[in-house]
Design a protein around this motif. Structure first.
Motif, short mmCIF file in Angstrom:
data_model
loop_
_atom_site.label_atom_id
_atom_site.label_comp_id
_atom_site.label_asym_id
_atom_site.label_seq_id
_atom_site.Cartn_x
_atom_site.Cartn_y
_atom_site.Cartn_z
N HIS A 60 0.86 -1.18 0.00
CA HIS A 60 0.00 0.00 0.00
C HIS A 60 0.90 1.24 0.00
O HIS A 60 1.68 1.44 0.93
CB HIS A 60 -0.91 0.00 1.23
CG HIS A 60 -1.90 -1.12 1.25
ND1 HIS A 60 -1.54 -2.43 1.52
CD2 HIS A 60 -3.24 -1.14 1.00
CE1 HIS A 60 -2.62 -3.20 1.45
NE2 HIS A 60 -3.65 -2.44 1.14
N LEU A 61 0.78 2.06 -1.03
CA LEU A 61 1.68 3.20 -1.18
C LEU A 61 1.54 4.19 -0.03
O LEU A 61 2.54 4.73 0.47
CB LEU A 61 1.42 3.89 -2.52
CG LEU A 61 2.00 3.17 -3.75
CD1 LEU A 61 1.45 3.76 -5.02
CD2 LEU A 61 3.52 3.25 -3.73
N ASN A 62 0.32 4.47 0.39
CA ASN A 62 0.15 5.43 1.49
C ASN A 62 0.24 4.77 2.86
O ASN A 62 -0.01 5.40 3.88
CB ASN A 62 -1.19 6.17 1.35
CG ASN A 62 -2.38 5.22 1.43
OD1 ASN A 62 -2.23 4.03 1.70
ND2 ASN A 62 -3.57 5.76 1.18
N LYS A 63 0.60 3.46 2.84
CA LYS A 63 0.78 2.67 4.05
C LYS A 63 -0.49 2.56 4.89
O LYS A 63 -0.44 2.25 6.08
CB LYS A 63 1.94 3.22 4.89
CG LYS A 63 3.26 3.20 4.12
CD LYS A 63 4.45 3.58 4.97
CE LYS A 63 5.74 3.53 4.14
NZ LYS A 63 6.93 3.86 4.94
N ASP A 64 -1.62 2.84 4.25
CA ASP A 64 -2.92 2.66 4.89
C ASP A 64 -3.46 1.31 4.45
O ASP A 64 -3.94 1.15 3.32
CB ASP A 64 -3.87 3.79 4.49
CG ASP A 64 -5.25 3.65 5.14
OD1 ASP A 64 -5.46 2.67 5.89
OD2 ASP A 64 -6.11 4.52 4.89
N ASP A 67 -6.86 0.92 2.72
CA ASP A 67 -7.10 1.55 1.42
C ASP A 67 -6.70 0.57 0.32
O ASP A 67 -5.52 0.45 -0.03
CB ASP A 67 -6.29 2.85 1.31
CG ASP A 67 -6.60 3.61 0.02
OD1 ASP A 67 -7.38 3.09 -0.80
OD2 ASP A 67 -6.06 4.72 -0.15
N ASP A 69 -7.66 0.70 -2.85
CA ASP A 69 -7.84 1.26 -4.19
C ASP A 69 -6.65 0.89 -5.07
O ASP A 69 -5.49 0.89 -4.61
CB ASP A 69 -7.97 2.78 -4.11
CG ASP A 69 -8.24 3.40 -5.48
OD1 ASP A 69 -9.38 3.32 -5.94
OD2 ASP A 69 -7.28 3.93 -6.08
N GLY A 71 -5.08 2.47 -7.29
CA GLY A 71 -4.06 3.50 -7.40
C GLY A 71 -3.13 3.55 -6.21
O GLY A 71 -2.06 4.18 -6.26
N ASN A 72 -3.52 2.87 -5.13
CA ASN A 72 -2.71 2.86 -3.91
C ASN A 72 -1.88 1.59 -3.79
O ASN A 72 -1.21 1.38 -2.78
CB ASN A 72 -3.62 3.00 -2.68
CG ASN A 72 -2.85 3.13 -1.39
OD1 ASN A 72 -1.89 3.90 -1.31
ND2 ASN A 72 -3.24 2.37 -0.38
N LEU A 73 -1.91 0.74 -4.81
CA LEU A 73 -1.23 -0.55 -4.73
C LEU A 73 -0.06 -0.62 -5.69
O LEU A 73 -0.10 -0.06 -6.79
CB LEU A 73 -2.22 -1.68 -5.04
CG LEU A 73 -3.48 -1.73 -4.17
CD1 LEU A 73 -4.41 -2.83 -4.63
CD2 LEU A 73 -3.12 -1.92 -2.70
N GLU A 96 6.83 7.74 -0.72
CA GLU A 96 5.64 7.37 -1.50
C GLU A 96 5.70 7.95 -2.91
O GLU A 96 5.42 7.26 -3.89
CB GLU A 96 4.38 7.87 -0.79
CG GLU A 96 3.10 7.59 -1.57
CD GLU A 96 1.87 8.12 -0.86
OE1 GLU A 96 0.82 8.25 -1.53
OE2 GLU A 96 1.95 8.41 0.36
N ARG A 100 5.80 5.88 -6.47
CA ARG A 100 4.77 6.10 -7.49
C ARG A 100 5.40 6.40 -8.84
O ARG A 100 4.94 5.90 -9.88
CB ARG A 100 3.86 7.27 -7.08
CG ARG A 100 2.87 6.94 -5.96
CD ARG A 100 1.93 8.11 -5.70
NE ARG A 100 1.04 7.82 -4.59
CZ ARG A 100 -0.12 7.17 -4.71
NH1 ARG A 100 -0.50 6.76 -5.91
NH2 ARG A 100 -0.87 6.94 -3.65
#
Length: 309
Positions: A60-64, A67, A69, A71-73, A96, A100
């Motif tokens: 998870h890019l935002n480390k959440d 999430d 989504d 776009g977050n993977l 992050e 990306r």
């Protein structure tokens, strides 16, 4: 206040915040991430110019973790996945935004490669056009209508004998996601400790999805077909061309708790080979249409099918 109680209260306040539950990533989203990355790690690709399949995980890019989504993977190799998730005060870690950027550059390169392959395929098709069908479908349908009972065998699902021969690999046709079904070689090996090793070997020319990308479904189909207890299973994965590496695949979830899922690949060490009493061979033996075993046994093994029961 006693020192023990004080330390317990202090530990409660110092405990790191609990991570949010991991969001359910749908199979469609997971497949999209894996296909767009082609199981390449974008950090390896951008920083180290390594463009090859890597064992890894989706981060998870935002480390959440909640999430899910698309776009977050991002697909990262195991080393860079651990590095991205870790916190360090000694060195500047991966950010992050840069990951990306690396992901987009990898996706761009992958799209270019696919476009080139498509262009080459079109050139090949132009040079070697596909031959038109010559059959008269009405004639075949007429023959079916004349003898419905005689053609019932063509309407049922493909089947094969339910036997396994000692020291012999068998072709196994498997189903996969996306209707990209394939063929592999499997061998069952009953180990002295009661475990059952299944050697799943990818032959050269497999037309379907790879045995790595489809390991969960192949494992389920083989175990269900041959009634192999999941708790006794040792799943071994190998490609019969190129790299001589063998991998032991473990699953965090197995039947009856659910389908085989969350696989982990572990390169088989000499210690494990010795523990199992097996030695990999350099070549897959073949006598006519029959494949032999690619694993030498260092223990007394059954000599007939009856001994396997």
């Amino acid at each position: 206040m006693g020192s023990t109680r004080f330390m317990a209260i202090l530990a409660t306040y110092m405990r790191p915040p609990r991570q949010p539950p991991r969001a359910f990533v749908t199979r469609a989203v997971e497949t999209t991430v894996l296909s767009q990355s082609r199981r390449r790690c974008c950090v390896c690709f951008y920083l180290h110019d390594i463009n090859e399949v890597k064992k890894g995980q989706i981060a998870h890019l935002n480390k959440d973790r909640s999430d899910g989504d698309i776009g977050n993977l991002v697909y990262l190799c195991l080393d860079h996945h651990d590095e991205y998730d870790s916190r360090t005060s000694q060195a500047k870690g991966l950010t992050e935004d840069e990951v990306r950027l690396y992901r987009e550059q990898l996706y761009k390169a992958n799209r270019a490669q696919v476009d080139l392959a498509t262009e080459n395929s079109q050139v090949t098709e132009a040079a070697n056009p596909i031959l038109p069908l010559l059959r008269d479908e009405s004639a075949f349908q007429h023959a079916r209508d004349q003898d419905n009972a005689g053609f019932e065998v063509l309407n049922r699902q493909w089947n094969y004998p339910l036997w396994q021969v000692v020291d012999q690999t068998d072709l196994f046709a498997y189903k996969s996601h996306g209707d990209i079904d394939g063929v592999c070689l499997i061998e069952r090996i009953d180990l002295p400790n009661g475990a059952i090793a299944i050697a799943c070997i990818a032959p050269c020319g497999n037309p379907g999805q790879s045995i790595t990308n489809n390991v969960e479904l192949i494992c389920f189909q083989v175990c269900e077909r041959f009634n192999i207890p999941p708790k006794r299973l040792i799943w071994l994965e190998h490609y019969d061309y190129g790299d001589p590496e063998w991998n032991w695949v473990t699953f965090r979830v197995m039947p009856p708790d659910g389908p085989f899922s969350d696989p982990r690949w572990h390169e088989v060490s000499s210690t494990l080979w010795s523990e199992w009493g097996l030695i990999p061979k350099k070549k897959l033996p073949r006598r006519g249409p029959v494949y032999g075993s690619k694993l030498k046994k260092l223990f007394k093994r059954p000599s007939s099918f009856e001994d396997l029961s």
